[in-house]
Each structure stands twice: as C-alpha cells, then as structure tokens.
Design an enzyme around this catalytic site. Structure first.
Site, PDB file in Angstrom:
ATOM      1  N   GLY A 149       0.961  -1.148   0.059  1.00  0.00           N
ATOM      2  CA  GLY A 149      -0.010  -0.040  -0.153  1.00  0.00           C
ATOM      3  C   GLY A 149       0.763   1.145  -0.137  1.00  0.00           C
ATOM      4  CD  GLU A 180       3.377   3.428   5.208  1.00  0.00           C
ATOM      5  OE1 GLU A 180       4.613   3.298   5.433  1.00  0.00           O
ATOM      6  OE2 GLU A 180       2.631   2.729   5.038  1.00  0.00           O
TER       7      GLU A 180
END
Length: 849
Positions: A246, A283
């Site tokens: 992703g 992230e």
C-alpha cells in the site's frame, strides 16, 4: 525487459576488526566489475575474486593478502538491473498526459531488497549513514531520503545532471530510497517547521492536497504524542504507478500506491479519503517507530507494524473525529485478527525468521492487525498518560539504534509499574487467544460471576486437560446496564478460572464483559446472560462497538460448532433498527461469508431473501441521494446497504441502479463517487455481455487509478461463464497494473460458485506467469488466499494441498496451509448446519398457522 544499469560506484568507510582476506556482503542480481580496499594512509588492494552465493543472496570478495586491522574504505564498481519485479531498484510504467508510455525508476527495499540496488550489509541492525548522488536526465526529478544539496551538469554528458543529497542520519538499509521520474507537487510547512511535499503524476497536483493536509496535521500530532521532534528537514510523500504494497515508510521519502495518496474532490469516495488518511498516518508513525528506533531483527517486525497499525487510528481520530474510526478498527483489524488467529495454522506475533523468503510471509494480519489489537488492549490496560511516558523513554533510549519487544515492555513497565512483560508475553510469544466462558448467580443484591478461559479454536473445543492448555494473562473489564459505557470493575485473569463478586446490582440488570470490545478474546455467555443482553441490541442501549462484538462472537462460535447458526440468524434479525455504519459493515461481512458458504447448496436464494429482508428497512430510510447535514459515515452506510441489496437482487434497487447507470454512461447525470461501487456491482451481478463491454470501456476511459480499481474489484460479479473467462483474461492484460491483477481474480473468486471454480482453474493454468510476476512478495499469498479460501468440500482441500506440493511458493507456505484448513472448516460447518439453516429460512416465510 531488463535494462542493465550503468557502472555504479559504491564507496564505504570500513572498519576491519580482525585480519581477514575476505569480505562477505549481501548482493542479489548484481555483477561486480571491480572491488578494492584502501586502508587509511595505505595502498589500494584489489579484490581478485567474487564468489556469489545466489541462494543466500551474498557475495564474498576475496583479496590476495590479509586486510589488516584498522579503518579504510571499500570501493565497488558494479552493474545492476532496473527490474520489473516491484522490488529492489525497479521501473514503474506511467502514461504522460499526452498518452505516451514512460518509465520512472523507483525503489522498494523492505524487507531484503536493498541488496538488489547496491552491495551492502542488508540487515536492520547494521545501521550506517548514506551519501547518495544520482546522475539523471536533466528533465527528470530525482528524490531521496534527504534534501538536495547540489545539482550540477554532468561533465561527460550535457543531457544529464548530477544530483547530490545531504548525508542521512544513521539508518537501516531497508529505509533507503530514491525515485527518478516526472512529477508535480504541492508543498506546505507543518507547524513545527518541517517542509512537507506531496508528489503526484504530472497534471494532478490538486489530488495531493488532501494527503498534504493530513500529513501537515499529523507530524505535529506525533511530535507532541512522543515528545520527540521529527528528525529530518523535510518529508516527501510520492505516488508511484506500479507499487506492490500500500505504501512504504522510507525515511523522509514515503512511497505510496496512487490509490493510497491521491484524492480528487469530485471523483473520490468517502472510503478512499479514509483509506488515504489511515495510510498517511501509518507511514508517518513509522518515521519515529521503525525509522528512528528500528527493530533488532525481523522477528520483531510486529513492533513496527502492529504499533503503526494502532496509532494510525489514534491519528485519524485526532484529524477526523467524525469518522468514528475506533469502532471501525474493531471491524477492520480486531475481528480479522481473531478469525485468522483461531486457526491451527496461525503463528505467534513473534516469529523466528531465517531466510529472506520467510520475512515476506510475516507481513500478514497477525503482525499488523493482531499486533495493533494487543497494543490497543495494552494501552487501555496501562492508561494513556503512562503509555506516552513509556513510549517517550523508549524512543529516547534507543534513537538511531535497534530494539526488541522486551525493550519496549521494560520502558512501559517502568512508566506504569504494571507487570507488562508478564502480561504481554502470553499474547506475543504463543499463538491464538482465549475464549472466556462466563456464568452468573444472583446472591441477594450481589452478582457472582464464574469466569474461565481456554484456547479458542476455529474447529471447536478440544478435549484436553487443563495441563496442556495454554493460558493467557487476560485484562478483563466488566460493565452493567446501569452505565454501559463505564467500566464498573477490572480484573486480571491469570489462571484458568476465577470468580468475581459484583455488589449492589439488581437481579434485572445485565452484565457485559469486555465493554468497548478492547480485550483480544471471544466470549461465551451462559444462555440467561446472553438473553438479557440481546434487548440491548434492539433498543441500542449497548454501545455500537459492543453490539458489533456480541454479534461477531456469536457468528464465530457458530462457525466453530459451539452454537447453532440459526441462533445467530435470530440475533441478526434484532439489528433491524441499527443506525451505525460499522455495525452494519460487520453484519454484512458475516452474511457474505454465510452466503458464500450456502452457494454450495440448493437454497442459496433463500439466504438472499433473508439479506434483502434485513437490509430493506435501512435502505428505504437512507434512499439514494445524500441529504443535507449528512456526513462521512452516512455516505459509507448508503454505499454498503445499496450494494448489499443490489447484489442480493432487491428488485427496486436493481431497477434504480440500472436507470442511474444508463444516465451515467450517457453522460446525462454523473454518478456521485460514493454510489459508483454499489451501482457498478449491481448492474454487473445481473448483467450481460453489453454490461461488461460498457464497464470495460469506462475502465479504459478512467483517468484516476481509484476509478480503475473500483471497476476492477467488481468485474468478477458478471454471472455468465464465458464472460467470467473474459474478466480473468482481462486481469492479466496490459490494461491492469500488475499489483491490481490480484484483486480482479479475487473478485471473480468471491462472486459466485462458478466464479470460484473458474478463478482457481485460472490460477492453476497461469501459475508460471503469476508466480514469476509476484515471486516472493506477499501478493502471491493474497492471490492464493482469495482464490482458494472459499471452497467447502473436503476433496478441494486435498487438491489445493497437492497443487502447491508440486508448484512451490515458499513465501506462501503458511497461507496454503491456512486455506486448506479453512476449506475443511467450511465443509464441516455445511455438513453440521445446512439443514437447520434451510428449515429456519423456510419457516420464516411460512404463513403463521
């Protein structure tokens, strides 16, 4: 296909700690031209031989004489390849606004692929600083972890420029990154002075604004939460066309799939915005937790991923309180992890990892979702303040270093004074989780609870003595009907059973275990306790997350044969007044599982009718068009309900979907983004070759990857066998990006009994190509899971097993075992309950006598 790179020079300062004539390093798909060692103040010594151990992805440089102790530098000239495997240093195909195909060069090094870009010591604990210089065509952009310090013409060729980046902090190889291509960007400063940029395909800078907003809000949030500032001068978020995962948290240069980063205000749906917010939050959390402090070895990967998968929700809840994201966590992560972890072929959160191919396999729902769930349970057990204190101590103590699970427990233990390691070891070092069995007796104004634990198995209770049963340290909270949102009592269950006394509780008041559905376990209530809780579903006095948890527990007890599926269907009918999106979403998921199971019977239509009856009232209430004052969750609920009704063949929904689809295609009235998935799904499910042609045309015309994916995911719903075949062939065509092929095939497998058979046959027939395309990576595991999991006949388990015995997929070994186990569980469930379900569905419709 493979483009050989030019000669690259890699130069590293180097310490020889004891005399040797060999240097061993990681290296894969690289040819070394020359290598030499220059001791400080001494003569250059050229290596005379390179022995490649391809199996182990290593090379040994042999020197003619002993390299003496002391420092020096190692120089290597080598040639690598810009591959098509979406790992290492690879090329990613994109289309320019004028329609021309071009390539960008990008990196993806986690877990063990930095060695495909340059020879190195490719292990997380071997940290170094990196000085990167890239020589690139002058009309391209080059990015790396750090900011550019110099850009000048390349003397040997004036069409090139040399771009030099600042020295990185001490860091692991898997976080190094560089990207060369054509991009536009939007830029902002976070309130703590970090430059944030979002890089998008050319002409789409607008679509980076949403992610930019999330990122600029998130950096200060984490800085404040951890009490540690973001350590680099800048952070770039960039959308990559061909991308297997992703996203990837490279320090200072985070790479994303386009669908995980780009949002178009007109053409993006609510679920895409939410997905982008979560992935950006995930992230950016890694910039501290993973990048600043890195796990010692891949065994501790779960620390990185479980933690980031938990805190991404905290961050989105901070940025978008209206998403009610913690309730969604329960349905997206918590229940998913419970389902997988009930299998005999699950694994503990902490896994011993040897060969690189074993690393890919642990990027699964246990590392991410169970990891996140036990951290949520831990956070709840410790309390936010002590948790943050412990986190801060951990980050400060280990910054720029490596740490293990035990190190984190120690810091949290010191901050909270609670036995963290003892409690958590039972959740990370052994696989599975307990089922908590509860019974009660009223004594005057007191209620006595008898609580016991045993391992929960998807195949039902095992006959075993307590001696050989694993035990957990289970934090248990209890609430009562007086205040369902407030915990009345907490106990730590650290033995097989215990009794708990609750004072001053009226006989007609109910008791609920695990309010907030935080503890990582299933619950089996006694019949009377369960019956007293069920009205709380109908009248909504139970919290949404607890209505969801109750239903989900019962569903999994039915699958395990501990109660009858009919009991669960009766409970499901009590949800008719349910307003909450996430509760519906979980119900819908479980009904999907049941519908898929019953597609193996001749009364599949009866369960469709059950679904139509259950979803019609909420469908009528919501209608097709959004009303003023509605928010994010209403949009998600409408899409879910209309899709469910359309797929189940609800007549009015089907007619309206066809009408709106026709207007959309003719350009009269564009469908709002939130209605596209349900409408596309509905018309395809009841469509013919014309419908499929139209959808493929829409796919070709779509400018946004989100829209292409939206179509790819539902194409499999088409019913006719010859059209199913067309969709499968389309999956491997140039029209579909390689990382998305898997979801097209998965869509076929999940849509019908015919689709399931066709998709499995297609995977077998095209195994060579599919395996080559995704070798190693986790996409191969996902493909196998999507195509093999849904069967329900014993002999299919044997077929899947024998196919993979002769067609090895080392990175998916555990997935194959899990699929075979699921097939046998489905078959047993069908044998056990099919007749009762059928009778119940029939008598539901029978006129009252």
């Amino acid at each position: 296909k493979q483009e050989k790179g030019n000669l690259i020079l890699c130069h590293c300062p180097f310490q020889v700690t004891q005399g040797t004539n060999q240097i061993v390093m990681n290296c894969a798909d690289i040819d070394i031209i020359t290598a030499s060692f220059v001791p400080e103040g001494g003569e250059e010594i050229n290596a005379t031989g390179f022995n490649y151990q391809n199996e182990d992805e290593k090379v040994t440089l042999c020197f003619p004489s002993i390299l003496q102790k002391g420092s020096g530098s190692l120089k290597i000239d080598f040639v690598g390849e810009l591959n098509d495997k979406m790992k290492g240093f690879y090329r990613s195909k994109y289309t320019t606004p004028s329609g021309e195909n071009r390539y960008a060069a990008v990196t993806q090094f986690e877990a063990t692929d930095a060695r495909r870009a340059f020879p190195c010591w490719d292990e997380p604990a071997i940290k170094a600083t990196f000085d990167i210089t890239l020589i690139i065509p002058k009309d391209r952009i080059a990015l790396s972890n750090m900011n550019v310090v110099d850009r000048k013409p390349y003397p040997e060729d004036h069409s090139l420029v040399e771009v030099k980046f600042a020295t990185t902090p001490i860091m692991s190889t898997y976080l190094v990154a560089f990207v060369i291509g054509e991009y536009d960007f939007v830029e902002s400063q976070s309130s703590d002075g970090v430059t944030v940029r979002v890089y998008t395909p050319v002409g789409k800078a607008e679509q980076g604004k949403f992610a930019l907003e999330v990122a600029t809000k998130t950096l200060p949030f984490y800085k404040d939460y951890f009490s540690v500032p973001y350590p680099l001068p800048k952070i770039d978020l960039i959308a990559i066309a061909d991308f297997a995962a992703g996203a990837m948290e490279n320090w200072g240069l985070v790479t994303y799939r386009e669908t995980a980063l780009l949002i178009d205000p007109k053409n993006s749906c609510a679920s895409s915005r939410q997905w982008v917010a979560l992935v950006v939050g995930h992230e950016l959390a890694h910039q501290w937790f993973g990048n600043l402090v890195t796990m010692e070895w891949w065994t501790h990967l779960w620390l990185n991923e479980g933690f980031a998968s938990w805190i991404e929700y905290l961050c989105v809840d901070h940025c978008f309180p209206e998403y009610d994201i913690w309730t969604q966590f329960v349905s997206a992560d918590y229940t998913r992890a419970l389902d997988l972890d009930a299998l005999d072929n699950s694994h503990p959160i902490e896994v011993d990892v040897g060969h690189p191919s074993e690393v890919d396999e642990i990027f699964d729902a246990i590392s991410y979702s169970k990891g996140a769930s036990v951290i949520r349970m831990l956070h709840n057990y410790i309390g936010d303040e002590d948790f943050r204190k412990g986190m801060n101590a951990y980050l400060l103590k280990f910054q720029h270093k490596n740490a293990s699970t035990e190190d984190l427990w120690e810091c949290l233990e010191q901050a909270s004074g609670k036995p963290i390691a003892a409690v958590m070891n039972s959740w990370t070092k052994q696989m599975g989780f307990p089922i908590i069995v509860v019974d009660q007796e009223q004594h005057g104004s007191d209620r006595v609870l008898k609580i016991s634990q045993k391992k929960f198995c998807a195949s039902g209770p095992r006959n075993g003595t307590y001696e050989n049963c694993p035990n957990w340290m289970v934090p248990i909270s209890i609430c009562t009907s007086e205040d369902p949102s407030c915990t009345k009592m907490k106990v730590l269950l650290d033995q097989p059973e215990t009794t708990v006394n609750i004072t001053n509780i009226a006989p007609d008041h109910w008791i609920k275990i695990n309010p907030g559905t935080v503890g990582f376990y299933r619950i089996q209530y006694s019949t009377t306790m369960l019956e007293s809780l069920l009205p709380g579903i109908r009248d909504l006095t139970l919290l949404p997350v607890d209505r969801l948890g109750l239903q989900n527990d019962l569903f999994s007890l039915a699958r395990a044969g501990m109660i009858s599926t009919v009991e669960v269907l009766k409970v499901m009918e009590a949800f008719v007044n349910e307003p909450n999106y996430t509760v519906w979403s979980d119900l819908s998921c479980n009904l999907g599982v049941l519908s898929s199971l019953l597609s193996h019977t001749d009364f599949h239509e009866d369960i469709q009718e059950f679904i139509r009856d259950l979803f019609t009232p909420i469908g009528m209430k919501l209608g097709w068009d959004s009303k003023t004052g509605e928010g994010h969750l209403d949009a998600l609920l409408r899409g879910l309900v209309l899709g469910k009704l359309g797929k189940a063949g609800h007549k009015a929904t089907l007619e309206e979907a066809r009408r709106r689809f026709k207007e959309h295609v003719e350009g009269k009235q564009t469908l709002p983004a939130d209605l596209r998935s349900p409408v596309y799904l509905t018309v395809l499910k009841h469509g013919d070759s014309t419908t499929l042609d139209t959808m493929l045309k829409l796919h070709k015309q779509a400018d946004m990857q989100e829209e292409k994916n939206r179509i790819e995911r539902v194409l499999g719903a088409i019913p006719a066998p010859d059209l199913i075949q067309r969709v499968l062939n389309f999956a491997l065509s140039e029209e579909v990006r390689p990382q998305d092929t898997v979801s097209v095939i998965g869509g076929v497998a999940g849509s019908s009994k015919q689709g399931r058979k066709a998709a499995w046959k297609f995977v077998k027939d095209n195994w060579e190509e599919l395996h080559n395309r995704y070798q190693g990576g986790f996409l191969i595991s996902r493909l196998i899971k999507l195509t093999a999991d849904g069967f329900a006949i014993d002999k299919m388990a044997a077929e899947v097993k024998s196919f993979f015995e002769s067609h090895h997929a080392p990175a998916a070994e555990r997935t194959v075992q899990q699929c075979c186990e699921n097939i046998l569980l489905n078959a047993a469930w069908l044998k056990r309950d099919a007749e009762d379900i059928h009778q119940y569905l029939l008598q539901r419709k029978a006129p009252p006598v």
